[in-house]
Write a protein that holds these residues in place. Structure first.
Motif, PDB file in Angstrom:
ATOM      1  N   SER A   1       0.514  -1.317   0.109  1.00 41.72           N
ATOM      2  CA  SER A   1       0.069  -0.306   0.015  1.00 41.72           C
ATOM      3  C   SER A   1       0.774   1.506   0.094  1.00 41.72           C
ATOM      4  N   ARG A   2       2.265   1.219   0.614  1.00 43.25           N
ATOM      5  CA  ARG A   2       2.503   2.349   0.547  1.00 43.25           C
ATOM      6  C   ARG A   2       3.368   2.393  -0.654  1.00 43.25           C
ATOM      7  N   VAL A   3       3.830   1.448  -1.612  1.00 41.52           N
ATOM      8  CA  VAL A   3       4.827   1.757  -2.163  1.00 41.52           C
ATOM      9  C   VAL A   3       3.986   2.325  -4.054  1.00 41.52           C
ATOM     10  N   ALA A   4       2.170   2.519  -3.402  1.00 44.60           N
ATOM     11  CA  ALA A   4       1.453   2.307  -4.372  1.00 44.60           C
ATOM     12  C   ALA A   4       0.741   3.923  -4.317  1.00 44.60           C
ATOM     13  N   GLY A   5       1.130   4.300  -3.045  1.00 43.59           N
ATOM     14  CA  GLY A   5       0.364   5.858  -2.724  1.00 43.59           C
ATOM     15  C   GLY A   5       2.367   6.172  -3.049  1.00 43.59           C
ATOM     16  N   THR A   6       3.393   6.000  -2.923  1.00 41.01           N
ATOM     17  CA  THR A   6       4.370   6.815  -3.347  1.00 41.01           C
ATOM     18  C   THR A   6       4.163   6.737  -4.822  1.00 41.01           C
ATOM     19  N   ALA A   7       3.626   5.559  -5.714  1.00 39.60           N
ATOM     20  CA  ALA A   7       3.831   5.580  -7.125  1.00 39.60           C
ATOM     21  C   ALA A   7       3.072   7.252  -7.572  1.00 39.60           C
ATOM     22  N   LEU A   8       1.835   6.813  -6.819  1.00 38.51           N
ATOM     23  CA  LEU A   8       1.530   7.862  -7.475  1.00 38.51           C
ATOM     24  C   LEU A   8       1.662   9.251  -7.120  1.00 38.51           C
ATOM     25  N   GLN A   9       1.721   9.808  -5.887  1.00 39.97           N
ATOM     26  CA  GLN A   9       2.770  10.407  -5.394  1.00 39.97           C
ATOM     27  C   GLN A   9       4.420  11.198  -6.396  1.00 39.97           C
ATOM     28  N   LEU A  10       5.181   9.844  -7.081  1.00 40.37           N
ATOM     29  CA  LEU A  10       6.180  10.498  -8.016  1.00 40.37           C
ATOM     30  C   LEU A  10       5.564  10.633  -9.776  1.00 40.37           C
ATOM     31  N   HIS A  11       4.390  10.539  -9.866  1.00 39.26           N
ATOM     32  CA  HIS A  11       3.990  10.505 -11.024  1.00 39.26           C
ATOM     33  C   HIS A  11       3.388  11.446 -11.239  1.00 39.26           C
ATOM     34  N   GLY A  12       2.978  12.650 -10.189  1.00 37.99           N
ATOM     35  CA  GLY A  12       2.805  14.160 -10.259  1.00 37.99           C
ATOM     36  C   GLY A  12       0.627  14.417 -10.673  1.00 37.99           C
TER      37      GLY A  12
END
Length: 358
Positions: free
Chosen positions: A308-319
């Motif tokens: 779940s953390r990976v998914a959230g960070t992926a969203l943030q880094l994609h802007g």
């Protein structure tokens, strides 16, 4: 415990990934009718031809560790095919000695069968043995993954005296109804199943030990974790590729130290989650109940939150790109977030671990 996969397992993973990459269609998840299943017969037939649905059957030589690797690839491709669930149904039917012809049909991809297993802590389906040899089932399973397309449900149930049963129930049985459930995850279909005095004929149910039902629940929980690991791994790959290509201030955003640190943390979460899941999958093949319960809860609690953390960070880094409907990221994020709660939430599994060690 050996956590490095064998050459045969590497070949299995490669074959499954190539097949799913060529056949999976995430675009269909965006346009699918919520009341219509995306599970396709040809997909199950292909899985059967590769031996995936019969992987756990006697004589096939497969293990839970092998099946977990397959389920990782299922999550990575975000396919709706219930490959792991079907394999578990075949295994349970073989173990309890009922419906041999049906088990063969499931293994051949001709019948869609999934477990209707209540989530941990939910009220269990009640069973009553009848004088005519049938088993009467009453209760509700609020969420069944793949339940919309299923033709058969494998239902664990318990009698008033504490006896445990497993029953194979047709979706068309009198007294059984299912309702489409709308979930955050758009890549799979979900349904609730209600049983109101459903009569299961002799030969389609069996009295069994509590351990059989518990082992099925543990296997399902671990498969949800493995599915999330596969999806998180794909999100990591997508994110690394994106930050390498996306340029800002005259350079790739991936060259900034803060972005590198986020990607490194994502990679650490994915690998640690994968290790815990693979370790637990090996214990599923053993008869050590205490070790199985501890390893599964450890894997489910850690992998659920890590992915779940990976998914959230992926969203943030994609802007801003990550928020668009057209991008695949949100489909994988939805799958991971939903999977975190299937088979027991991380909080449930941590409490279970505490009970085991207290």
């Amino acid at each position: 415990m050996e956590l490095v996969i064998t050459e045969e397992q590497e070949a299995l993973v490669e074959a499954v990934r190539q097949w799913l990459d060529a056949t999976s269609d995430l675009e269909g998840a965006r346009s699918a009718n919520p009341g219509q299943s995306r599970i396709r017969r040809e997909g199950l037939a292909a899985a059967s031809a590769m031996g995936l649905l019969s992987l756990l059957r006697a004589g096939e030589g497969g293990t839970h560790a092998d099946l977990t690797l397959v389920v990782e690839e299922v999550g990575r491709a975000a396919t709706p095919l219930p490959i792991g669930q079907s394999a578990l149904v075949c295994r349970v039917l073989d173990d309890v000695g009922i419906a041999a012809d049906t088990a063969a049909g499931v293994a051949e991809g001709k019948i869609v069968a999934v477990p209707a297993q209540p989530e941990p802590g939910a009220e269990r389906v009640a069973a009553v043995e009848q004088a005519d040899g049938t088993l009467s089932l009453s209760g509700r399973v609020p969420l069944v993954v793949g339940g919309l397309a299923a033709e058969l449900f494998l239902v664990p149930a318990v009698a008033a005296d504490g006896s445990h049963f497993v029953a194979l129930v047709p979706a068309t049985a009198d007294g059984l109804s299912r309702t489409v459930r709308t979930a955050l995850d758009l890549t799979r279909d979900f349904a609730s199943v209600t049983l109101d005095g459903v009569r299961v004929p002799s030969g389609s149910w069996a009295r069994t030990a509590e351990g059989t039902v518990e082992a099925l629940a543990d296997a399902l929980a671990l498969h949800h974790a493995a599915d999330a690991v596969g999806a998180a791994d794909r999100l990591l790959e997508m994110t690394v590729q994106y930050v390498r290509e996306r340029r800002q201030f005259g350079r790739a955003v991936g060259s900034f130290q803060a972005v590198k640190h986020h990607c490194a943390t994502m990679a650490l979460d994915v690998e640690c989650a994968r290790i815990t899941v693979r370790a637990a999958s090996q214990v599923l093949d053993s008869a050590d109940r205490a070790a199985r319960r501890a390893q599964v809860s450890s894997a489910a609690s850690f992998a659920g939150e890590a992915c779940s953390r990976v998914a959230g960070t992926a969203l943030q880094l994609h802007g801003g790109m990550g928020f668009t409907w057209e991008h695949d990221l949100h489909l994988l994020l939805r799958r991971v977030k939903t999977g975190e709660l299937l088979g027991g939430s991380p909080r449930h599994h941590r409490a279970r671990l505490l009970d085991l060690v207290a």
